[in-house]
Design a protein around this motif. Sequence first.
Motif, short mmCIF file in Angstrom:
data_model
loop_
_atom_site.label_atom_id
_atom_site.label_comp_id
_atom_site.label_asym_id
_atom_site.label_seq_id
_atom_site.Cartn_x
_atom_site.Cartn_y
_atom_site.Cartn_z
N GLY A 455 10.57 26.85 37.33
CA GLY A 455 11.87 27.49 37.40
C GLY A 455 12.34 28.21 36.16
O GLY A 455 13.45 28.73 36.14
N LEU A 456 11.53 28.25 35.11
CA LEU A 456 11.92 29.01 33.92
C LEU A 456 11.91 30.50 34.24
O LEU A 456 11.06 31.00 34.99
CB LEU A 456 10.97 28.72 32.77
CG LEU A 456 11.09 27.33 32.15
CD1 LEU A 456 9.88 27.04 31.28
CD2 LEU A 456 12.36 27.21 31.35
N LEU A 457 12.88 31.20 33.69
CA LEU A 457 12.90 32.65 33.88
C LEU A 457 11.67 33.28 33.24
O LEU A 457 11.08 32.74 32.31
CB LEU A 457 14.16 33.24 33.28
CG LEU A 457 15.47 32.83 33.99
CD1 LEU A 457 16.66 33.46 33.28
CD2 LEU A 457 15.45 33.24 35.46
N LEU A 458 11.31 34.45 33.75
CA LEU A 458 10.01 35.05 33.44
C LEU A 458 9.76 35.16 31.94
O LEU A 458 8.75 34.66 31.43
CB LEU A 458 9.92 36.43 34.09
CG LEU A 458 8.55 37.11 34.02
CD1 LEU A 458 7.52 36.36 34.86
CD2 LEU A 458 8.65 38.56 34.50
N GLU A 459 10.66 35.81 31.22
CA GLU A 459 10.40 36.07 29.80
C GLU A 459 10.41 34.78 28.99
O GLU A 459 9.60 34.60 28.07
CB GLU A 459 11.41 37.07 29.26
CG GLU A 459 11.02 37.63 27.90
CD GLU A 459 11.79 38.89 27.57
OE1 GLU A 459 11.49 39.49 26.51
OE2 GLU A 459 12.70 39.28 28.33
N THR A 460 11.31 33.87 29.34
CA THR A 460 11.34 32.57 28.67
C THR A 460 10.04 31.82 28.90
O THR A 460 9.45 31.26 27.97
CB THR A 460 12.52 31.73 29.18
OG1 THR A 460 13.74 32.42 28.92
CG2 THR A 460 12.56 30.37 28.50
N ALA A 461 9.59 31.79 30.15
CA ALA A 461 8.35 31.09 30.49
C ALA A 461 7.17 31.67 29.74
O ALA A 461 6.29 30.93 29.26
CB ALA A 461 8.11 31.16 31.99
N VAL A 462 7.12 32.99 29.62
CA VAL A 462 5.98 33.63 28.97
C VAL A 462 5.98 33.33 27.47
O VAL A 462 4.94 32.99 26.88
CB VAL A 462 5.97 35.14 29.24
CG1 VAL A 462 4.81 35.79 28.51
CG2 VAL A 462 5.86 35.39 30.74
N ARG A 463 7.14 33.46 26.83
CA ARG A 463 7.19 33.14 25.40
C ARG A 463 6.81 31.68 25.14
O ARG A 463 6.03 31.37 24.23
CB ARG A 463 8.59 33.43 24.85
CG ARG A 463 8.93 34.92 24.77
CD ARG A 463 10.26 35.15 24.08
NE ARG A 463 10.53 36.59 23.94
CZ ARG A 463 11.51 37.09 23.20
NH1 ARG A 463 12.30 36.27 22.51
NH2 ARG A 463 11.71 38.38 23.13
N LEU A 464 7.34 30.78 25.97
CA LEU A 464 7.00 29.37 25.82
C LEU A 464 5.52 29.12 26.09
O LEU A 464 4.87 28.36 25.37
CB LEU A 464 7.84 28.53 26.77
CG LEU A 464 9.22 28.09 26.29
CD1 LEU A 464 9.95 27.36 27.38
CD2 LEU A 464 9.10 27.21 25.05
N GLY A 465 4.99 29.76 27.12
CA GLY A 465 3.58 29.55 27.47
C GLY A 465 2.64 30.00 26.38
O GLY A 465 1.67 29.31 26.05
N VAL A 466 2.90 31.16 25.81
CA VAL A 466 2.07 31.66 24.71
C VAL A 466 2.15 30.72 23.52
O VAL A 466 1.14 30.41 22.86
CB VAL A 466 2.50 33.09 24.33
CG1 VAL A 466 1.85 33.55 23.04
CG2 VAL A 466 2.17 34.06 25.46
#
Length: 511
Positions: A455-466
């Motif tokens: 459920g994380l928003l797209l940009e937040t999820a991507v920054r966190l994932g990286v």
Amino acid sequence: MSREANLPETYCRPLYRADQVRELDKRTIAAGIEGFALMQRAAAAAWQSLKARWPEIRSLSVLCGGGNNGGDGHVLAALAAAEGLAVQRILLKPLEELSGDARHAADMATAAGVGAEPWRSDIRLVGALVVDALLGTGLGGEVRGEAREAIEAINASGLPILSIDIPSGLHADTGAVLGVAVKATRTVTFIGDKLGLHTGAAPARVGEVDFRALGVDADAETDLVPAARLLDAGMIAAWLPPRARSAHKGDFGHALVLGGAPGFGGAALLAAEACARLGAGKVSLATAPEHVTASLVRRPEVMVHGMRGAGDLGELPEQADVLVVGPGLGQGSWGQGMLQAALATDKPLVVDADALNLLATRFTGQRRENWVLTPHPGEAARLLDLSAGEIESDRPAAALALQQRYGGVVVLKGAGSLVAGPEGLAVCPYGNPGMASGGMGDALSGILGALLAQGLLLETAVRLGVLVHALAADIAAEQGGERGLLAGDLAFCARTLVNPTMGVDDAAATR
């Protein structure tokens, strides 16, 4: 399950372009601090940084260029001499040709009893440490002549190196090497941290980056929008709070991995396992039938489905909350069908590997706002119809160009991975050379899929994932070294990162 859109800037240091830092410098001087006083602050900060890192050093070789960067070197030389160090001062520009604050600084060093000798190609660096004060952030073209000779001599010296503001020869905005660049042990940089210190060739040149603001509050200058943000480990706890004790798997989403064409099953298995380890409630894997047994043996928690082609998918894509497409996909008919099925949905997509190559060749003209593309420089070059060399010469510009053309969020992988999205550019300062092995991108895709499923928003999820991907690789390298680091090592380390605990006996503290 969604979070607020804006990212916590507390955990994202602002990064600036060289022209922005020069503007900050001008505004600081206009506010009442003389230019030479600011130079003295910078030199004093560099001297303190040097002493903190090398407290035992008793002699220096300081190489000074002709501009303000050289002026910082002159003042540092004076400070070192005042504390009893032996200082060799080497000039790339004669004292009589200096002007302004640089000349004032050089005179200060001379008055402190520091000798000066002109650069010669056969000069011997006699200090126990080298201070690089040759070229600053204004450098735009290739380094030539005596400056090039001096940089090559510094690198060949085998001595520890402190670079002032930026390693000479490194582009302050792109991190590209302008012909040749100093390989510093530590870089102390001032006023505003520079984007070019954190991506491209920079991680191999800057050593430890020590940022000193010199009393300048760059954030107060609201009209100077940072060129990027530097990701920080503190983001993880900020954006992955403890789960409710009443949570169930339906609360954390269903991720579907599409990949593993006949003969290419490993990549999809890696992505699916990473997705499960990072907390997706359910993970499905649609792969070629011959890979089903391997998946059941490796990770029975993943719901694996044998697919002879996209026609076997049925309702599976619609049942998922996010689709990961690309790992082991291949570029043949099997992979093309899987990508076409993914593109036909309105679900968020994580697009990697051969799915990116197919976007560049067979599925051109695609654009959507709910996907993340994760190219390495070669894939980015194909997506932009450029060469890999052109991508690496200006990685920030390439990442932004990809996002503008394709929409969504783009991860340009490599040293200092870049995340480009609607909120701007972010840089990941973590990771290590052990990540230069097969499957690392597949693990990242799975991590991104898991965070989006939760459920994380797209940009937040991507920054966190990286961020989590790179930090997990650093933990794995600490445990067993960089050589031989495998993508499969990351999933468990990443799980540890997203589950920090505040007490061994406090189960509710897990995230």
